[in-house]
Design an enzyme around this catalytic site. Structure first.
Site, mmCIF file in Angstrom:
data_model
loop_
_atom_site.group_PDB
_atom_site.id
_atom_site.type_symbol
_atom_site.label_atom_id
_atom_site.label_comp_id
_atom_site.label_asym_id
_atom_site.label_seq_id
_atom_site.Cartn_x
_atom_site.Cartn_y
_atom_site.Cartn_z
ATOM 1 C CD GLU A 30 -0.886 0.904 3.565
ATOM 2 O OE1 GLU A 30 -1.321 2.013 3.204
ATOM 3 O OE2 GLU A 30 -0.933 0.490 4.735
ATOM 4 C CE LYS A 91 -6.400 7.502 5.632
ATOM 5 N NZ LYS A 91 -6.413 7.683 7.102
ATOM 6 C CB VAL A 111 -5.574 -1.609 4.311
ATOM 7 C CG1 VAL A 111 -6.031 -3.065 4.222
ATOM 8 C CG2 VAL A 111 -4.214 -1.523 4.995
ATOM 9 C CG ASP A 143 -12.969 6.843 12.966
ATOM 10 O OD1 ASP A 143 -12.862 6.029 12.025
ATOM 11 O OD2 ASP A 143 -12.161 7.757 13.158
ATOM 12 C CB SER A 145 -10.457 1.442 9.308
ATOM 13 O OG SER A 145 -9.872 1.426 8.008
ATOM 14 C CB ALA A 146 -13.500 1.876 4.660
ATOM 15 C CG ASP A 147 -8.241 -0.485 6.192
ATOM 16 O OD1 ASP A 147 -8.488 0.202 5.181
ATOM 17 O OD2 ASP A 147 -7.232 -0.336 6.909
ATOM 18 C CE LYS A 164 1.092 1.972 13.653
ATOM 19 N NZ LYS A 164 0.867 2.679 12.398
HETATM 20 N N1 PSU Z 1 -1.626 1.586 10.012
HETATM 21 C C1 PSU Z 1 -0.334 1.967 10.004
HETATM 22 N N2 PSU Z 1 0.085 2.979 9.189
HETATM 23 C C2 PSU Z 1 -0.772 3.539 8.321
HETATM 24 C C3 PSU Z 1 -2.122 3.050 8.268
HETATM 25 C C4 PSU Z 1 -2.501 2.096 9.147
HETATM 26 O O1 PSU Z 1 0.468 1.417 10.724
HETATM 27 O O2 PSU Z 1 -0.384 4.447 7.594
HETATM 28 C C5 PSU Z 1 -3.030 3.530 7.188
HETATM 29 C C6 PSU Z 1 -3.374 2.339 6.294
HETATM 30 O O3 PSU Z 1 -3.299 2.747 4.944
HETATM 31 C C7 PSU Z 1 -4.804 2.012 6.658
HETATM 32 C C8 PSU Z 1 -5.313 3.399 6.979
HETATM 33 O O4 PSU Z 1 -5.532 1.399 5.620
HETATM 34 O O5 PSU Z 1 -4.244 3.999 7.708
HETATM 35 C C9 PSU Z 1 -6.575 3.378 7.794
HETATM 36 O O6 PSU Z 1 -7.054 4.695 7.849
HETATM 37 P P1 PSU Z 1 -8.564 4.964 8.298
HETATM 38 O O7 PSU Z 1 -8.612 4.648 9.749
HETATM 39 O O8 PSU Z 1 -8.807 6.409 7.981
HETATM 40 O O9 PSU Z 1 -9.404 4.024 7.462
HETATM 41 MN MN MN Z 2 -11.304 6.371 10.019
#
Ligand code: PSU
Ligand code: MN
Length: 308
Positions: A30, A91, A111, A143, A145-147, A164
């Site tokens: 990614e 992003k 992701v 909140d 993540s869409a992941d 994390k």
């Molecule tokens: N975890 C990490 N570093 C990152 C991310 C996650 O250790 O940079 C990034 C990844 O690309 C993940 C995204 O898909 O953050 C998730 O962001 P959000 O919570 O906005 O979906």
């Molecule tokens: Mn988010």
């Protein structure tokens, strides 16, 4: 809006295309971690290093991004430099892909967006640092993540060091269960804690070698049915983890700062990561990099085992 040239999507590099056509191992990487997850200017060296690690492991790297409205799977040197240093790199989660394509925008893929594009190109293995997940305070902010939801619907293995610790780890694991995303601990019965080896949460399944992970991928292929992802949870090496006591202290500060400064939405993850880096004097960054490198190496071994 420009007209979308559907037949040109996505733009798979010649090298990646050749590897896929011949059934050679390919590992997707990614780009959000490069553009928004790591400090500049060192991030470009990391991007290059991760690609080298994939090659050293006998696979072809396919870093994913969107440039000028064109999804790219496999970047050349200039494209990688643009992702790492460009001022116009947004992003992009999965839902952002269509507007980015339609408007000719450029961005790094998270992701969710990477897994979608890579799986669509036929790539089976993907390496990252940490997966997105359910944020603390979800009952108030919703909140998540869409992941997670995206991985419920694409057949790709994501090698990561867990999620994390800025997230709500038990809630994230629960959501993965609900969504039907498999979780495989790599040589561990405990879900990894990203910066630290353990999160305190158990995993139901453990694989002890890359070959065993590849067997699970083949079993998914044989079982068929609607596609779903697989999380390969790979703990950071013990001698490279962040001191757990330092971690807990700084994390509490970071969460408080996020609340105080009213950071929301896509900005939350980069804000917390940056806070951790500054307040551990770079130690969280070192642990982060160690985890990503370790994941990329393992992903290459899994891709090689799967291709053989
Ligand atoms: N975890 C990490 N570093 C990152 C991310 C996650 O250790 O940079 C990034 C990844 O690309 C993940 C995204 O898909 O953050 C998730 O962001 P959000 O919570 O906005 O979906
Ligand atoms: Mn988010």
């Amino acid at each position: 809006m420009t007209k979308v040239a559907g037949e040109r999507l996505p733009g798979v590099s010649d090298e990646v295309r050749r590897a896929l056509d011949r059934g050679r191992p390919v590992v997707a990487l990614e780009s959000t971690i490069i553009a928004h997850g790591l400090p500049r200017p060192g991030n470009l060296d990391v991007a290059r290093e991760l690609e080298e690690l994939v090659r050293d492991g006998g696979a072809v790297p396919a870093t994913v991004a969107v440039l000028d409205g064109r999804p790219r799977i496999g970047l050349d040197e200039a494209q990688l430099a643009r992702v790492a240093g460009g001022d116009d790199i947004r992003k992009l989660g999965h839902r952002d892909l269509a507007p980015a394509v339609a408007t000719g925008a450029s961005g790094a893929t998270t992701v969710s967006a990477t897994a979608f594009l890579a799986a669509r190109a036929g790539i089976r293995v993907f390496a990252t640092g940490g997966l997105g997940g359910v944020h603390r305070g979800w009952t108030r902010t919703q909140d998540e993540s869409a992941d997670l939801r995206l991985l419920a619907g694409v057949r790709i293995a994501v090698v990561c060091a867990g999620v994390k610790s800025v997230l709500d780890v038990p809630a994230t694991l629960q959501r993965l269960e609900t969504l039907g995303v498999g979780v495989l601990g790599f040589r561990t019965r405990e879900f990894p804690g990203f910066y630290c080896r353990g999160s305190g949460e158990p995993v139901d399944w453990t694989a002890d070698s890359a070959a065993e992970v590849a067997d699970v991928l083949r079993a998914q292929d044989v079982l068929g049915g609607p596609p779903s992802g697989l999380i390969v949870a790979n703990p950071v090496p013990a001698d490279q983890q962040l001191d757990p006591a330092l971690h807990d202290r700084v994390l509490a500060d970071a969460l408080a700062a996020c609340e105080r400064e009213k950071v929301t939405g896509q900005a939350v993850t980069p804000f917390l990561l940056d806070h951790l880096v500054r307040h551990t004097h770079g130690a969280s960054l070192e642990a982060n990099l160690a985890a990503v490198r370790n994941n990329v190496r393992l992903a290459a071994r899994i891709a090689v085992a799967y291709a053989s």
